[in-house]
Motif scaffolding. Structure first.
Motif, PDB file in Angstrom:
ATOM      1  N   ILE A  16       0.812  -1.222   0.000  1.00  0.00           N
ATOM      2  CA  ILE A  16       0.000   0.000   0.000  1.00  0.00           C
ATOM      3  C   ILE A  16       0.844   1.270   0.000  1.00  0.00           C
ATOM      4  O   ILE A  16       0.589   2.177  -0.808  1.00  0.00           O
ATOM      5  CB  ILE A  16      -1.023  -0.009   1.157  1.00  0.00           C
ATOM      6  N   PRO A  17       1.873   1.395   0.854  1.00  0.00           N
ATOM      7  CA  PRO A  17       2.655   2.642   0.815  1.00  0.00           C
ATOM      8  C   PRO A  17       3.307   2.911  -0.542  1.00  0.00           C
ATOM      9  O   PRO A  17       3.266   4.036  -1.051  1.00  0.00           O
ATOM     10  CB  PRO A  17       3.711   2.442   1.907  1.00  0.00           C
ATOM     11  N   ALA A  20       0.511   3.651  -3.144  1.00  0.00           N
ATOM     12  CA  ALA A  20      -0.116   4.956  -2.910  1.00  0.00           C
ATOM     13  C   ALA A  20       0.761   6.098  -3.401  1.00  0.00           C
ATOM     14  O   ALA A  20       0.271   7.026  -4.055  1.00  0.00           O
ATOM     15  CB  ALA A  20      -0.446   5.123  -1.432  1.00  0.00           C
ATOM     16  N   TYR A  65      -3.761   4.306   2.681  1.00  0.00           N
ATOM     17  CA  TYR A  65      -2.490   4.963   2.949  1.00  0.00           C
ATOM     18  C   TYR A  65      -2.693   6.219   3.779  1.00  0.00           C
ATOM     19  O   TYR A  65      -1.826   6.594   4.555  1.00  0.00           O
ATOM     20  CB  TYR A  65      -1.793   5.302   1.631  1.00  0.00           C
TER      21      TYR A  65
END
Length: 106
Positions: A16-17, A20, A65
């Motif tokens: 996700i990080p 994002a 995020y």
């Protein structure tokens, strides 16, 4: 080689990080500048296609995020950039219909 499927925590921690910042960052930087939006949107859509993500997945990834909500990166994406992204996604992927990322996390 580990063939175990990813669990929810691995997705949240590892993917996700990176997704994002890759999917949201160029659009945040583009602001309302049409020239930059015209460069950023195809890049973001190509990344989405590579990872088999749809527009709803984009929203969900930036939402995850950005927890807590006041840190939601999508709030910093201009309306013009979001509209251009939606048009490009519809043209490339067809009508919206619920993304795989959303289904994976739920």
């Amino acid at each position: 080689i580990d063939n175990d499927p990813l669990d929810q925590h691995e997705v949240l921690r590892d993917y996700i990080p990176t997704l994002a910042t890759t999917l949201g960052g160029p659009l945040v930087l583009a602001g309302n500048n049409k020239t930059l939006i015209d460069i950023a949107v195809p890049f973001v859509v190509d990344v989405m296609a590579y990872y088999n993500l749809c527009r709803e997945d984009w929203d969900f990834i930036l939402y995850l995020y950005g927890l807590p909500p006041e840190e939601d990166m999508s709030r910093n994406v201009s309306a013009a950039a979001k509209a251009a992204l939606t048009r490009a996604c519809t043209a490339r992927f067809g009508a919206p219909g619920g993304g795989d990322m959303v289904k994976l996390i739920r």
